[in-house]
Design a protein around this motif. Structure first.
Motif, PDB file in Angstrom:
ATOM      1  N   PRO A 133      33.083   7.407 147.053  1.00  0.00           N
ATOM      2  CA  PRO A 133      33.707   7.719 145.351  1.00  0.00           C
ATOM      3  C   PRO A 133      33.637   6.046 144.928  1.00  0.00           C
ATOM      4  N   PHE A 160      39.292   6.376 142.041  1.00  0.00           N
ATOM      5  CA  PHE A 160      39.989   7.138 142.891  1.00  0.00           C
ATOM      6  C   PHE A 160      41.296   7.807 142.195  1.00  0.00           C
ATOM      7  N   THR A 182      42.628  14.702 142.334  1.00  0.00           N
ATOM      8  CA  THR A 182      41.602  15.464 142.387  1.00  0.00           C
ATOM      9  C   THR A 182      42.027  17.119 142.167  1.00  0.00           C
ATOM     10  N   GLN A 219      40.664  10.322 149.144  1.00  0.00           N
ATOM     11  CA  GLN A 219      39.832  11.260 148.525  1.00  0.00           C
ATOM     12  C   GLN A 219      39.193  12.265 149.435  1.00  0.00           C
ATOM     13  N   GLU A 237      34.792  17.458 143.660  1.00  0.00           N
ATOM     14  CA  GLU A 237      36.051  16.662 143.345  1.00  0.00           C
ATOM     15  C   GLU A 237      36.206  15.131 143.830  1.00  0.00           C
ATOM     16  N   ARG A 238      35.523  15.298 145.108  1.00  0.00           N
ATOM     17  CA  ARG A 238      35.521  13.716 145.676  1.00  0.00           C
ATOM     18  C   ARG A 238      35.239  12.453 144.439  1.00  0.00           C
ATOM     19  N   SER A 253      37.724  12.098 140.354  1.00  0.00           N
ATOM     20  CA  SER A 253      39.014  11.768 140.148  1.00  0.00           C
ATOM     21  C   SER A 253      39.570  11.764 138.751  1.00  0.00           C
ATOM     22  N   ARG A 299      46.151   6.378 145.661  1.00  0.00           N
ATOM     23  CA  ARG A 299      44.766   6.642 146.226  1.00  0.00           C
ATOM     24  C   ARG A 299      44.003   5.090 146.246  1.00  0.00           C
ATOM     25  N   HIS A 337      42.872   2.878 149.116  1.00  0.00           N
ATOM     26  CA  HIS A 337      41.499   2.373 149.358  1.00  0.00           C
ATOM     27  C   HIS A 337      41.324   0.958 149.382  1.00  0.00           C
ATOM     28  N   CYS A 374      49.631  16.337 142.166  1.00  0.00           N
ATOM     29  CA  CYS A 374      48.736  15.121 142.653  1.00  0.00           C
ATOM     30  C   CYS A 374      49.745  13.684 142.816  1.00  0.00           C
TER      31      CYS A 374
END
Lengths: 383, 383
Positions: A221, A224, A227, A236, A242-243, A246, B101, B105, B334
């Protein structure tokens, strides 16, 4: 006003497209895929129905149809989401800056990455041999602009896909201009990824794009965030789409796209016929004028590029706009590589006339009349 | 149907918002910033007027108001666009996964980067001391969720901004929940970057977000492509906002946002009063029930979280939906970090009731009635 800038975005959005957007704002305005309540599910069902239609339209699996903010983000996802360390990419001289700039950025970040630009020898557009010439053993991705947004040149995507598939190299097609004008079958054509711009050939709202992926394509992705799934994980989720989606997706534009897609599917042959007629007429009329034409006579995709040799393309565009209320695009159309290849980079670009189903003969006649007028007014002796 | 999931997205979009979107599809449907013709300029003027309004609303310069696809992309741009090599970031336990996220990452990509999560000691939300405690000499960015999307906790952003400004550390505020409910003055409050979600507190369409930047913030773009400017260059232009807005922007959603913003500005006090009334009523009624409440009594932001101790939050949400047509959110919303901090991570999250200006007393009464009903039906002896 006469609008001939449909390669930038189609101006007329069909009634049903408008209605679908309004419906989305009135009835499907919950957040799809967030929460299990009826309002969210109702919105999600609408979005998933569009995803399914897109999947069918291009021959992909629905879970591999990813909604993005536009074709540019779709191309960014395809490029930055691919694993490029130590790899080589081939693109073509017809690429839009939405491909060229990401590649250039990747190169600036990572010395082990490189790319080559395939030049066009085919009369009508890029052919397999043009690609083959610049392939390297470490080439992992080939990016092919399907229809040039500058002059309508059409790449032989099916043949290119067939050959790349044999070599195990992924083909990414930039379908920004071809989407809606071309019947895709990703599997049959060996297309690994296909990026589309709904607001162009699908007569849909701006604010949504699509990346369609073959089942064997696995991207990382590039956006980020939330989702609605695996919410206690800080990475993710693995599952597509969905990945890659976001954040809250653009439901109104997506539902508008659903209707735009229906409109195109229902009028596919009529749209093609109309564009063919208008472009042919444009070719015929312009061939009688002392202009340089950059679009092949055989090309009836609706994108037509020319220059009046003694005038800058921007001057021509401004004249048409101010004097006749005709909207065309001068300059470079965000396609640096193509202008280098056409030899129009230091000539100030080209005048691009791009048509849609909603243009008429009368409008094209008026353009021809206006251009004749400008030529007569400005023509230096000797031309 | 009763809709209490407004923190996810506000369900009712005012008539003028709908009308602006429709107008965009009918009259302003050219591509703003592409081409110098009247249709493009007309669309651009509309978009720039909205940009100007947003700038005024938050106290930023218009050129530093960047339209994105949503608040998630705005936060991604703020985080990935900052220069993080060897740096340290502080975020808070109230961050949404749209912050957590991306940070996670970044950490996975770059060993020289790290981040710390400030825990909340302030009763009503994160305070300056919570941030101060985890600052390091190499901290270059502090990210503060302004209003928690889980329980409405409100950070003391002004004080945090004041202190960070003295130290030359940039403050990024996630205003996803606070936008529309809070009067921002970025300069006065020392906010370096502010991310907003128009489709939430601004009652605007999904498909547009905003990142507002202070004049001294200089980000790298995260999306690369055509900008309609410097088209023969293969690098992004230096000027904002084009630098960050590659590709066709979401004009219909942006023009809808313009009206949503007007709606909020015209009804600012009424919206606040309504949310205060409804949340207070909710507090009053729920305080009499055997439930666990995660929102402070003083907090009247319209986000209210609770659990029925012997039931999973998802069960409660499902019951309300199926039996009473009431839409609330169970689960984790989330926001992994917040649930870890609230101690609700292994309890299956919380039930979140989130209100908007368009909710009524009668609807809240019905929710209270439904919850009483569920409690009576399921209460184990001893509770």
């Amino acid at each position: 006003m006469i609008y001939f800038d449909n390669s930038s975005t189609t101006f007329v959005k069909p009634k049903n497209v408008q209605k679908a957007v309004l419906n989305a704002l009135q009835f499907f305005s919950a957040n799809p895929g967030r929460g299990g309540h009826q309002a969210s599910l109702k919105a999600a069902m609408q979005v998933e129905a569009v995803r399914e239609s897109v999947a069918q339209h291009v021959g992909a699996s629905p879970e591999n149809v990813v909604f993005t903010s536009g074709c540019t983000e779709a191309l960014n996802l395809a490029i930055f989401g691919s694993h490029m360390r130590g790899r080589h990419v081939v693109c073509t001289c017809n690429e839009h800056n939405a491909v060229a700039r990401p590649l250039e950025h990747l190169k600036s970040l990572d010395e082990s990455f490189s790319y080559s630009v395939a030049q066009q020898t085919g009369k009508l557009g890029i052919v397999w041999q043009d690609i083959e010439r610049v392939l390297r053993p470490e080439t992992s991705l080939v990016i092919v602009n399907h229809i040039s947004n500058v002059n309508g040149d059409i790449a032989d995507v099916a043949k290119i896909g067939e050959n790349l598939q044999k070599r195990g190299i992924t083909l990414l097609v930039d379908g920004a201009q071809s989407g809606g004008h071309f019947e895709y079958d990703m599997k049959k054509m060996g297309i690994g990824m296909l990026a589309l711009a709904p607001h162009k050939g699908f007569y849909s709202p701006q604010g949504v794009g699509v990346l369609c992926m073959a089942d064997d394509v696995h991207l990382s992705p590039i956006r980020f965030g939330g989702t609605g799934t695996n919410s206690m994980e800080l990475v993710q989720p693995e599952t597509s789409p969905e990945r890659f989606e976001s954040g809250t997706i653009a439901t109104p534009a997506i539902l508008g796209f659903g209707e735009g897609l229906k409109f195109v599917e229902q009028n596919f042959d009529n749209i093609a016929a109309k564009l063919e007629d208008l472009t042919t007429f444009l070719h015929y009329e312009f061939s009688k004028l002392p202009v340089e034409i950059y679009t092949k006579t055989e090309n009836t995709s609706g994108v037509f590029a020319f220059n009046i040799p003694w005038l800058d393309s921007a001057e021509v565009a401004n004249y048409l706009n101010e004097k006749w209320g005709i909207c065309v695009r001068g300059g470079f159309q965000c396609a640096a590589l193509k202008h280098l290849s056409l030899g129009t980079a230091d000539k100030g670009g080209v005048v691009r006339v791009s048509l849609s189903y909603f243009n008429t003969y009368q409008e094209v006649e008026r353009l021809v009349f206006a251009i004749k007028n400008l030529i007569n007014k400005t023509k230096p002796s000797g031309h």
